[in-house]
Each structure stands twice: as structure tokens, then as C-alpha cells.
Scaffold this motif. Sequence first.
Motif, PDB file in Angstrom:
ATOM      1  N   PHE A  56       8.374   5.972   6.920  1.00 51.81           N
ATOM      2  CA  PHE A  56       7.193   6.479   6.223  1.00 51.81           C
ATOM      3  C   PHE A  56       6.412   7.396   7.154  1.00 51.81           C
ATOM      4  O   PHE A  56       6.289   7.113   8.343  1.00 51.81           O
ATOM      5  N   ASP A  57       5.851   8.435   6.599  1.00 51.96           N
ATOM      6  CA  ASP A  57       4.878   9.246   7.326  1.00 51.96           C
ATOM      7  C   ASP A  57       3.550   8.478   7.283  1.00 51.96           C
ATOM      8  O   ASP A  57       3.260   7.805   6.284  1.00 51.96           O
ATOM      9  N   SER A  58       2.767   8.577   8.336  1.00 54.23           N
ATOM     10  CA  SER A  58       1.510   7.826   8.368  1.00 54.23           C
ATOM     11  C   SER A  58       0.574   8.217   7.220  1.00 54.23           C
ATOM     12  O   SER A  58      -0.211   7.391   6.760  1.00 54.23           O
ATOM     13  N   THR A  59       0.700   9.445   6.697  1.00 53.69           N
ATOM     14  CA  THR A  59      -0.154   9.842   5.565  1.00 53.69           C
ATOM     15  C   THR A  59       0.217   9.101   4.290  1.00 53.69           C
ATOM     16  O   THR A  59      -0.612   8.958   3.399  1.00 53.69           O
ATOM     17  N   GLU A  60       1.468   8.618   4.197  1.00 47.35           N
ATOM     18  CA  GLU A  60       1.874   7.839   3.028  1.00 47.35           C
ATOM     19  C   GLU A  60       1.272   6.444   3.048  1.00 47.35           C
ATOM     20  O   GLU A  60       1.140   5.804   2.008  1.00 47.35           O
ATOM     21  N   VAL A  61       0.942   5.978   4.227  1.00 42.86           N
ATOM     22  CA  VAL A  61       0.476   4.606   4.402  1.00 42.86           C
ATOM     23  C   VAL A  61      -1.039   4.516   4.515  1.00 42.86           C
ATOM     24  O   VAL A  61      -1.630   3.523   4.131  1.00 42.86           O
ATOM     25  N   ILE A 121       0.834  -1.201   0.000  1.00 45.98           N
ATOM     26  CA  ILE A 121       0.000   0.000   0.000  1.00 45.98           C
ATOM     27  C   ILE A 121       0.869   1.253   0.000  1.00 45.98           C
ATOM     28  O   ILE A 121       0.382   2.338  -0.283  1.00 45.98           O
ATOM     29  N   ALA A 122       2.158   1.091   0.303  1.00 46.88           N
ATOM     30  CA  ALA A 122       3.117   2.199   0.232  1.00 46.88           C
ATOM     31  C   ALA A 122       4.496   1.606  -0.003  1.00 46.88           C
ATOM     32  O   ALA A 122       4.834   0.564   0.558  1.00 46.88           O
ATOM     33  N   MET A 123       5.275   2.280  -0.860  1.00 48.05           N
ATOM     34  CA  MET A 123       6.639   1.824  -1.147  1.00 48.05           C
ATOM     35  C   MET A 123       7.570   3.032  -1.145  1.00 48.05           C
ATOM     36  O   MET A 123       7.140   4.154  -1.407  1.00 48.05           O
ATOM     37  N   LYS A 124       8.849   2.757  -0.894  1.00 47.16           N
ATOM     38  CA  LYS A 124       9.844   3.822  -0.874  1.00 47.16           C
ATOM     39  C   LYS A 124      11.218   3.202  -1.062  1.00 47.16           C
ATOM     40  O   LYS A 124      11.519   2.171  -0.470  1.00 47.16           O
ATOM     41  N   ILE A 125      12.059   3.864  -1.873  1.00 47.23           N
ATOM     42  CA  ILE A 125      13.446   3.428  -2.042  1.00 47.23           C
ATOM     43  C   ILE A 125      14.326   4.307  -1.167  1.00 47.23           C
ATOM     44  O   ILE A 125      14.208   5.540  -1.184  1.00 47.23           O
ATOM     45  N   VAL A 126      15.198   3.651  -0.397  1.00 50.13           N
ATOM     46  CA  VAL A 126      16.107   4.355   0.509  1.00 50.13           C
ATOM     47  C   VAL A 126      17.504   3.768   0.346  1.00 50.13           C
ATOM     48  O   VAL A 126      17.679   2.556   0.476  1.00 50.13           O
TER      49      VAL A 126
END
Length: 158
Positions: free
Chosen positions: A151-156, A114-119
Amino acid sequence: MSSSRPAPSKRAGAAAAGAVIDRVPELVSVPDSELLHADARVDGVVTPSPELPIVGMCLVETGTLVELKSAMVRLASGGRGRFYLRRPQHKALLDAGGVYLFAVAEPRPAREPIAMKIVPATIVDDVVGDSWRDAGDDRADCAQVRWGRLFDSTEVSR
């Protein structure tokens, strides 16, 4: 008698990794290998998008190693899920200039993200700091990172 079937957490992680690779066409799965310490490799440049932000980089180049990590949005206890990192794998990613692709997923069906991010691994190194712990039983040191640290909770929230 031991079963050859992987543990539930391993199966869930594999399902999430498959769902991520299906969603990100620039990623190709790499076979299990202790030399790579990664799940995927970039096969075409990855640029940031609203669905896949990239932290601290403008793009991810072809050939970059990618370790896929997933966490459930909510645990059975009601708390936020955690990403489990292993120190040897993390060190290999640091040495290779690799990145993590973190995915927060629903527990079912098929661990769809439901949310992804590259770090980059270098940034994750700062996040983990000195929280590595001995896993015991001849297993590699590990660290746990709650998804709320990345992640910020709004991203999730969807």
C-alpha cells in the motif's frame, strides 16, 4: 493447563476477517479446511473500486479462493504492521489461482479496515521472493510483509 481460547493475534485476525467479509458482499466465508487454505470464496464477480482496488486484474471471478490478511496500521513500537504469510497456504493459493485480500486496520474497535486491496497470489509471490523463513517448532515456513510494500501511505492515511 492450556486454554482453548485462541491467541490474541488469531482473535484479532478473525475480527478483521469478519469486518472485511461484512464490507465486501461478494465474499462468502468458507469453513476451516486444510484442503482450501483460504478464508473466503468469491460468490459474484468482484470489480475494482476506490475502496477495494485490485492489482493486476480487471476483476475477480466467482469461485476464486481468497485468503484474508490483516495488519495493524501501527504497532505498539510505532512501526508499520505486517502481514504474516504461511508457505503451504501460499502455495495452495498459487495452485488454485487464488488471491489475497489485504486489509490495514486500526487495532480497535473490532479491527475495522481503513484500507483494503486484492492482490493475486502470483504477484505476492514476487513481493515475498526469497524472504521465507523457518518458523521452527514444526510450524510452516512463513514470511512477513510490511503493509508499506503493498500500500502507498496515502491509501492508508485517513
